[in-house]
Design a protein around this motif. Structure first.
Motif, PDB file in Angstrom:
ATOM      1  N   GLY B  84     -28.491 -37.735  10.170  1.00 38.67           N
ATOM      2  CA  GLY B  84     -28.418 -38.908   9.290  1.00 38.67           C
ATOM      3  C   GLY B  84     -27.208 -39.764   9.594  1.00 38.67           C
ATOM      4  N   VAL B  85     -26.061 -39.126   9.800  1.00 42.70           N
ATOM      5  CA  VAL B  85     -24.828 -39.878  10.071  1.00 42.70           C
ATOM      6  C   VAL B  85     -24.922 -40.620  11.404  1.00 42.70           C
ATOM      7  CG1 VAL B  85     -22.374 -39.659  10.602  1.00 42.70           C
ATOM      8  CG2 VAL B  85     -23.338 -38.379   8.717  1.00 42.70           C
ATOM      9  N   LEU B  86     -25.469 -39.926  12.408  1.00 41.67           N
ATOM     10  CA  LEU B  86     -25.512 -40.539  13.742  1.00 41.67           C
ATOM     11  C   LEU B  86     -26.592 -41.604  13.876  1.00 41.67           C
ATOM     12  CD1 LEU B  86     -24.969 -37.382  15.990  1.00 41.67           C
ATOM     13  CD2 LEU B  86     -23.315 -39.158  15.434  1.00 41.67           C
ATOM     14  N   LEU B 106     -18.728 -44.251  17.860  1.00 42.65           N
ATOM     15  CA  LEU B 106     -18.683 -42.940  18.513  1.00 42.65           C
ATOM     16  C   LEU B 106     -19.284 -43.057  19.919  1.00 42.65           C
ATOM     17  CD1 LEU B 106     -18.141 -39.823  17.993  1.00 42.65           C
ATOM     18  CD2 LEU B 106     -20.573 -39.681  17.515  1.00 42.65           C
ATOM     19  N   PRO B 107     -18.449 -42.861  20.960  1.00 50.67           N
ATOM     20  CA  PRO B 107     -19.018 -42.951  22.314  1.00 50.67           C
ATOM     21  C   PRO B 107     -19.676 -41.628  22.713  1.00 50.67           C
ATOM     22  CG  PRO B 107     -16.636 -42.731  22.394  1.00 50.67           C
ATOM     23  CD  PRO B 107     -17.021 -42.587  20.959  1.00 50.67           C
ATOM     24  N   PRO B 120     -22.556 -46.756  16.456  1.00 56.19           N
ATOM     25  CA  PRO B 120     -21.722 -47.209  15.338  1.00 56.19           C
ATOM     26  C   PRO B 120     -21.968 -46.349  14.098  1.00 56.19           C
ATOM     27  CG  PRO B 120     -23.584 -48.702  15.671  1.00 56.19           C
ATOM     28  CD  PRO B 120     -23.708 -47.623  16.694  1.00 56.19           C
ATOM     29  N   LEU B 121     -20.906 -45.780  13.538  1.00 56.91           N
ATOM     30  CA  LEU B 121     -21.040 -45.004  12.297  1.00 56.91           C
ATOM     31  C   LEU B 121     -20.708 -45.941  11.132  1.00 56.91           C
ATOM     32  CD1 LEU B 121     -19.473 -41.544  13.174  1.00 56.91           C
ATOM     33  CD2 LEU B 121     -21.818 -42.318  13.367  1.00 56.91           C
ATOM     34  N   LYS B 125     -24.828 -45.403   6.767  1.00 56.46           N
ATOM     35  CA  LYS B 125     -25.325 -44.155   7.374  1.00 56.46           C
ATOM     36  C   LYS B 125     -24.676 -42.940   6.726  1.00 56.46           C
ATOM     37  CE  LYS B 125     -26.341 -45.673  12.112  1.00 56.46           C
ATOM     38  NZ  LYS B 125     -25.844 -45.547  13.489  1.00 56.46           N
ATOM     39  N   LEU B 126     -23.366 -43.064   6.461  1.00 57.85           N
ATOM     40  CA  LEU B 126     -22.638 -41.946   5.846  1.00 57.85           C
ATOM     41  C   LEU B 126     -23.185 -41.651   4.450  1.00 57.85           C
ATOM     42  CD1 LEU B 126     -20.284 -39.978   6.258  1.00 57.85           C
ATOM     43  CD2 LEU B 126     -18.778 -41.663   5.234  1.00 57.85           C
ATOM     44  N   TRP B 127     -23.406 -42.716   3.675  1.00 62.38           N
ATOM     45  CA  TRP B 127     -23.942 -42.535   2.318  1.00 62.38           C
ATOM     46  C   TRP B 127     -25.366 -41.983   2.374  1.00 62.38           C
ATOM     47  CZ3 TRP B 127     -22.339 -41.878  -2.362  1.00 62.38           C
ATOM     48  CH2 TRP B 127     -23.220 -42.034  -3.425  1.00 62.38           C
TER      49      TRP B 127
END
Lengths: 182, 296
Positions: B84-86, B106-107, B120-121, B125-127
């Motif tokens: 989910g985050v990625l 995040l590369p 891009p995080l 996405k975090l929520w």
């Protein structure tokens, strides 16, 4: 041993459905302890061959019941709860494999063994696709995770197991059936 | 190998509930979240707290469940949460479509090359990942206590009283009875093969070879069970199984608490459907308080 009535549901189907389920549950548990190779989340579940065999030998109802109840039993005995979509997926796997029953004349004939493997692989595809796709809606997974992370490893692992162990089970069953005469 | 059921009698509210109530309530919650596709934390969080309360009411000892929790934890947090985050996928399109501040890039590239992706995080996405984990646990922790708190001998009766046919319910019941017997047969076979020099702990070779070497364990148990099956069929046919409706030894009766629980579950299901389809509440959104935590 095989009365060829594909969709009959009588005492035979009840008993073999129960035995198939119990065997599937026990062997799923037991083979967890054996060192089988795995890569990522690709796992091999030898008990799947037993489920496909029960479908092929006793028909689609037995396959459905053995898969659904067997997976429920295995999860319950492991203490993992009840996941209806994976249980139903396992049931569908047995049901599709069971459609081959009227086509099998001799359990040790090469052609009939290949037919059983073909239906078994189709069953694995249908069952695991159902479970993976429903996991998308229940677990909120994306298509990529559902198909690449769940379906593909389950399909490959189970196909390998069916291709290797199902012929052995069918040949052994042919000998038992001829001795029993039914 | 012994098959021991995880079930133990505990004097708890959960175990006093009718097994049908628990199964129906669980289905109500699963459908309440998945049918109207709820992603609003204001709905999911209270449902999660209710599920968590029911889990604690089951009073299952930690030593019994720690292995299973580890499995669920790895799955939910690492596979679902990280995914989910990625990617932000697996939920509504709004997770990736709504404009959201980027926390960092995040590369994911092959070292010393430019081959790969810059991911891009975002705050969305975090929520989303946190909501997804909570949503999943809300359903999982209702299913999780079942093996520990529901008598294995009552599954068949429960399915019968939920409308299954005698044959289906009896299959269920019979499977639970066969399980310990077949587990014992498997143990005996394992011991017998060990006595003949079979090394089950040292299966060598490739995948095919290892699988084939399981045959001496699996074949005897499966073939013996097919023979046993014929004997059971004869015994059942002699008792005219399937000719008339059966009676069941165990009786189940709904109590007032069951009706309350069922009404509660159905209300949640109806409530979620009305909120989403009637009032348009339940879509995914990132609350302001969460965004403020990262963006000042």
């Amino acid at each position: 041993m095989n009365d060829k009535s594909t969709w009959e549901f009588g005492t035979r189907q009840v008993v073999y459905g129960a035995i198939g389920a119990a065997l599937y549950g026990v062997l799923s548990l037991a083979t967890n302890y054996f060192p089988l190779p795995a890569a990522g989340n690709v796992t091999f579940r030898p008990a799947v061959a037993v489920l496909i065999f029960f479908g092929a030998a006793y028909g689609p109802w037995v396959g459905l019941l053995a898969g659904f109840i067997g997976n429920t039993l295995g999860d319950a005995a492991m203490g993992w709860g009840f996941y209806w979509n994976w249980s139903l997926g396992n049931g569908l796997m047995g049901l599709v494999a069971g459609l081959v029953m009227p086509l099998i004349k001799d359990f040790k004939a090469r052609g009939d063994i290949l037919k059983a493997i073909g239906y078994g692989v189709a069953g694995v595809a249908v069952g695991m696709l159902f479970a993976s796709v429903t996991e998308k809606f229940i677990g909120g997974l994306d298509w990529n995770t559902a198909l690449v992370g769940y379906f593909t490893p389950a399909f490959i692992g189970n196909t390998v197991v069916v291709a290797i162990l199902l012929p052995v089970l069918m040949i052994a069953f042919a000998a038992v059936a001829s001795r029993r005469g039914r | 190998m012994l098959v021991t059921w995880k079930y133990r009698i505990r004097d708890t509210f959960i175990q006093r509930l009718d097994p049908r109530t628990r199964l129906i309530y669980m289905l109500c919650i699963i459908f309440a979240i998945t049918l109207p596709d709820i992603w609003d934390y204001r709905i999911i969080l209270p449902l999660f707290l209710i599920s968590l309360t029911l889990y604690f009411l089951a009073r299952i000892e930690w030593k019994d469940v720690k292995r299973a929790w580890l499995f669920i934890g790895v799955f939910v947090f690492f596979i679902v949460g990280l995914n989910g985050v990625l990617s932000g996928r697996g939920g509504p399109d709004s997770v990736t479509n709504i404009p959201s501040p980027v926390l960092f890039i995040l590369p994911l590239k092959i070292p010393f090359t430019e081959i790969g992706w810059d991911i891009p995080l975002t705050i969305a996405k975090l929520w989303f990942s946190m909501v997804q984990i909570t949503r999943m646990l809300t359903m999982a922790i209702l299913a999780f206590p079942i093996p520990y708190t529901m008598d294995p001998n009552i599954y068949g009766t429960a399915f019968k009283r939920m409308g299954s046919s005698d044959k289906i319910s009896f299959t269920m019941d019979l499977a639970f009875r066969f399980l310990p017997t077949l587990a014992r047969d498997f143990s005996i076979t394992m011991d017998a093969q060990r006595a003949r020099g079979y090394e089950m702990d040292k299966l060598r070779g490739g995948i095919a070879a290892r699988l084939r070497r399981l045959a001496p364990l699996i074949i005897p148990v499966v073939m013996q069970s097919t023979v046993t099956g014929e004997e059971v069929i004869d015994a059942m046919d002699l008792r005219a199984f399937g000719t008339t409706p059966r009676t069941w030894l165990k009786e189940l009766h709904y109590q007032p608490r069951d009706y309350m629980m069922l009404a509660f579950g159905v209300s949640i299901l109806i409530g979620c459907c009305v909120l989403k389809w009637g009032l348009g509440i339940g879509e995914f959104f990132v609350p302001d308080f969460f965004t403020i935590l990262f963006v000042k």
